[in-house]
Scaffold this active site. Structure first.
Site, mmCIF file in Angstrom:
data_model
loop_
_atom_site.group_PDB
_atom_site.id
_atom_site.type_symbol
_atom_site.label_atom_id
_atom_site.label_comp_id
_atom_site.label_asym_id
_atom_site.label_seq_id
_atom_site.Cartn_x
_atom_site.Cartn_y
_atom_site.Cartn_z
ATOM 1 N N ARG A 275 -32.378 -9.648 -21.828
ATOM 2 C CA ARG A 275 -32.073 -10.586 -20.748
ATOM 3 C C ARG A 275 -32.537 -9.971 -19.432
ATOM 4 O O ARG A 275 -32.268 -8.787 -19.155
ATOM 5 C CB ARG A 275 -30.587 -10.907 -20.646
ATOM 6 C CG ARG A 275 -30.281 -11.779 -19.398
ATOM 7 C CD ARG A 275 -28.908 -12.411 -19.410
ATOM 8 N NE ARG A 275 -28.625 -13.150 -18.186
ATOM 9 C CZ ARG A 275 -29.086 -14.364 -17.892
ATOM 10 N NH1 ARG A 275 -29.873 -14.990 -18.754
ATOM 11 N NH2 ARG A 275 -28.783 -14.961 -16.760
ATOM 12 N N ASP A 278 -30.618 -11.821 -12.598
ATOM 13 C CA ASP A 278 -30.664 -11.656 -11.148
ATOM 14 C C ASP A 278 -29.256 -11.622 -10.570
ATOM 15 O O ASP A 278 -28.419 -12.465 -10.904
ATOM 16 C CB ASP A 278 -31.471 -12.790 -10.511
ATOM 17 C CG ASP A 278 -32.915 -12.787 -10.974
ATOM 18 O OD1 ASP A 278 -33.475 -11.688 -11.151
ATOM 19 O OD2 ASP A 278 -33.492 -13.875 -11.180
ATOM 20 N N CYS A 280 -25.723 -11.762 -8.954
ATOM 21 C CA CYS A 280 -24.860 -12.793 -8.380
ATOM 22 C C CYS A 280 -23.490 -12.167 -8.183
ATOM 23 O O CYS A 280 -22.661 -12.155 -9.084
ATOM 24 C CB CYS A 280 -24.778 -14.006 -9.305
ATOM 25 S SG CYS A 280 -23.642 -15.292 -8.704
ATOM 26 N N CYS A 291 -21.135 -21.019 -11.077
ATOM 27 C CA CYS A 291 -22.401 -20.784 -11.773
ATOM 28 C C CYS A 291 -22.130 -20.126 -13.123
ATOM 29 O O CYS A 291 -21.014 -19.744 -13.448
ATOM 30 C CB CYS A 291 -23.335 -19.922 -10.930
ATOM 31 S SG CYS A 291 -22.687 -18.279 -10.584
ATOM 32 N N CYS A 293 -23.560 -17.261 -14.168
ATOM 33 C CA CYS A 293 -24.144 -15.921 -14.143
ATOM 34 C C CYS A 293 -23.373 -14.893 -14.968
ATOM 35 O O CYS A 293 -23.933 -14.258 -15.868
ATOM 36 C CB CYS A 293 -24.308 -15.442 -12.698
ATOM 37 S SG CYS A 293 -25.501 -16.431 -11.769
ATOM 38 N N GLY A 323 -28.632 -14.545 -4.627
ATOM 39 C CA GLY A 323 -28.897 -15.892 -4.118
ATOM 40 C C GLY A 323 -30.347 -16.294 -4.226
ATOM 41 O O GLY A 323 -30.923 -16.824 -3.289
ATOM 42 N N ASP A 362 -36.476 -21.223 -4.022
ATOM 43 C CA ASP A 362 -36.340 -19.951 -4.735
ATOM 44 C C ASP A 362 -37.366 -18.973 -4.191
ATOM 45 O O ASP A 362 -38.533 -19.339 -4.017
ATOM 46 C CB ASP A 362 -36.578 -20.196 -6.235
ATOM 47 C CG ASP A 362 -36.080 -19.068 -7.124
ATOM 48 O OD1 ASP A 362 -36.158 -17.911 -6.697
ATOM 49 O OD2 ASP A 362 -35.636 -19.354 -8.250
ATOM 50 N N ARG A 364 -37.445 -15.689 -5.616
ATOM 51 C CA ARG A 364 -37.438 -14.557 -6.551
ATOM 52 C C ARG A 364 -38.842 -14.209 -7.038
ATOM 53 O O ARG A 364 -39.119 -13.072 -7.404
ATOM 54 C CB ARG A 364 -36.526 -14.857 -7.746
ATOM 55 C CG ARG A 364 -35.056 -14.781 -7.407
ATOM 56 C CD ARG A 364 -34.210 -15.214 -8.568
ATOM 57 N NE ARG A 364 -34.358 -16.652 -8.846
ATOM 58 C CZ ARG A 364 -33.689 -17.292 -9.807
ATOM 59 N NH1 ARG A 364 -32.852 -16.622 -10.571
ATOM 60 N NH2 ARG A 364 -33.853 -18.585 -9.985
ATOM 61 N N SER A 386 -32.231 -16.194 -22.200
ATOM 62 C CA SER A 386 -32.488 -16.857 -20.938
ATOM 63 C C SER A 386 -33.007 -18.259 -21.199
ATOM 64 O O SER A 386 -33.715 -18.493 -22.180
ATOM 65 C CB SER A 386 -33.531 -16.068 -20.120
ATOM 66 O OG SER A 386 -33.910 -16.777 -18.956
ATOM 67 N N LYS A 391 -39.056 -17.440 -15.789
ATOM 68 C CA LYS A 391 -39.052 -16.083 -16.340
ATOM 69 C C LYS A 391 -39.850 -16.024 -17.636
ATOM 70 O O LYS A 391 -40.633 -15.093 -17.853
ATOM 71 C CB LYS A 391 -37.618 -15.610 -16.559
ATOM 72 C CG LYS A 391 -36.860 -15.345 -15.272
ATOM 73 C CD LYS A 391 -35.425 -14.924 -15.536
ATOM 74 C CE LYS A 391 -34.694 -14.669 -14.212
ATOM 75 N NZ LYS A 391 -33.265 -14.338 -14.412
#
Length: 470
Positions: A275, A278, A280, A291, A293, A323, A362, A364, A386, A391
């Site tokens: 995995r 990101d 959180c 969420c 996460c 975020g 986003d 990221r 995921s 990704k």
């Protein structure tokens, strides 16, 4: 011609010329230049390529031999010989400045790295010499004391950008999994008390700018100008030093957690579960239920443990990208917008609210994400924990095969996170079997928790007005 002093300055207090340094290089049988120690008697706002006294230690990014590749030098002691822009420790470098300002840290201090070498082996792998797979971190960053010991012995201040160690992880979800029978302790991977044994590596970002620019489809010049502009001129050497191609950005790094034997990771015949997560803070640490996460993260850890117990390995890569890399302040502003918008928090407007506040959905940029996988030698992931299409696409585009994509079990999705999961699946996240029926109708009718912020503010205002009339 005046002789150079041990500090690297000549008799006139100036650094030697390039010609002198070239002669010094030739005189050294090891081919390593003599370190020049920066004197902090004046402030230099920037440096320029080909200026007097500027002679960065050569670095050949992508070369498989560390002796030829050369070390990344980005410490303050060798300003004329630095071959990287920025500073170590990411955003924490500011705290280093505070420590010097407070008199708590000597700016000339060199760390004692004698006992810091990795406690398990990573690499080298073929991917280390391919900039298309390795441009966001220094693959030799954990091997400073092994690969660049001659530089250290000569007086260079070279810092690791990767630290490799082992630990015990103690999560309440693992204890609960043992109690319910989902996990069974084996005494090696998982202990009776719920602790799991992991190998882990902390990594600071080290960017090779030509490749970063290529991945984003822009010129290196434009990339440098964009970073310089959006950091309010924080790094003028991005503009004045085009000869320096390496940049240590002031951003968060990442941590790799490994369950099982790390040396099995490159073997495609041995099961690998992975995995990429990101950060959180609200959910991962404090359990916020807006969420998925934390529940997705802990589910991935359970799957990693099971895989390791079957003789494979499990990897969780934890990025500091709070975020969606927009930051926690922006994220909370988006939360308020979601809850206050007309009609309340809805899956239909989930992404629009972020763009309304941040101007973008986003940041990221998953094109930078797969490098740690290549650092570990990953070529095949059997179970990718995921649902993110971004990704998945980023990873497979670099040549890594993914066999199974594993969605979060529906029972693990918090009630207030239904908005998030519905919006993401509708807009392209891998639905799997659990979420395959999400359609436009469900998108329009999925609502989040109401807090009635505006009603409370109105009531407070009415109460204040009433008290003022008395």
């Amino acid at each position: 011609m005046p002789n150079s002093s041990p500090s690297g300055l000549n008799a006139f207090g100036l650094p030697p010329s390039k010609k002198q340094r070239a002669n010094n290089h030739n005189q050294d049988s090891d081919g390593i230049p003599i370190p020049e120690i920066t004197q902090f008697d004046h402030v230099s706002l920037t440096s320029h390529a080909d200026a007097f006294g500027v002679d960065p230690v050569p670095i050949s990014w992508g070369h498989p031999d560390p002796d030829v590749r050369g070390p990344v030098i980005c410490t303050v002691r060798h300003s004329s010989q630095r071959n990287a822009i920025g500073a170590h420790s990411g955003s924490y470098c500011v705290y280093t400045g505070l420590a010097v300002g407070a008199g708590a840290l000597n700016p000339d201090y060199i760390p004692n790295l004698k006992l810091t070498s990795p406690v398990f082996k990573i690499g080298p792998h073929k991917s280390w010499s391919d900039p298309k797979k390795m441009a966001c971190m220094d693959p030799f960053g954990h091997l400073v004391t092994q690969c660049f010991q001659p530089y250290l012995e000569k007086g260079f201040d070279i810092r690791p950008t990767i630290a490799v160690t082992k630990a015990h992880i103690d999560l309440p979800e693992c204890r609960e999994a043992i109690a319910t029978g989902r996990l069974k302790p084996d005494g090696t991977i998982l202990l009776k008390g719920g602790q799991s044994i992991v190998a882990k590596a902390a990594i600071e970002p080290v960017w090779y700018l030509p490749e970063i620019a290529r991945r984003f489809g822009c010129t290196e010049v434009f990339l440098r100008q964009s970073i310089f502009r959006m950091t309010n001129g924080m790094y003028p050497e991005l503009i004045t030093r085009p000869d320096i191609k390496v940049f240590l950005p002031p951003i968060g790094g990442l941590t790799i957690y490994i369950w099982g034997d790390p040396e099995t990771i490159p073997d495609e015949d041995i099961e690998l579960t992975c995995r990429v997560h990101d950060e959180c803070n609200g959910s991962d640490v404090f359990g916020s239920d807006i969420c998925t996460c934390r529940p997705y993260l802990t589910h991935a850890i359970e799957e990693c443990i099971r895989t390791a117990q079957r003789g494979g390995a499990g990897i969780v890569i934890y990025y500091r990208k709070e975020g969606r890399s927009l930051g926690e302040v922006t994220k909370y502003l988006v939360y308020n917008t979601r809850k206050r918008q007309k009609g309340g928090d809805s899956a239909e407007n989930y992404f629009n609210c972020t763009e309304q506040v941040a101007g973008v959905q986003d940041t990221r940029f998953q094109a930078l994400m797969p490098d740690p996988l290549h650092f570990l030698g990953v070529t095949k992931i059997h179970n990718f924990i995921s649902m993110s299409d971004m990704k998945y696409n980023a990873i497979v585009s670099t040549g890594i095969k993914i066999v199974n994509r594993v969605e979060i079990p529906k029972e693990l999705v918090p009630e207030d996170a239904q908005v998030e999961i519905t919006a993401k699946v509708f807009h392209g996240y891998n639905a799997g079997e659990a979420y395959k029926n999400i359609d436009e109708n469900e998108l329009k009718h999925t609502k989040g928790r109401e807090y009635n912020y505006d009603q409370k503010e109105k009531d407070d205002a009415d109460a204040t007005a009433t008290n003022g009339d008395k």
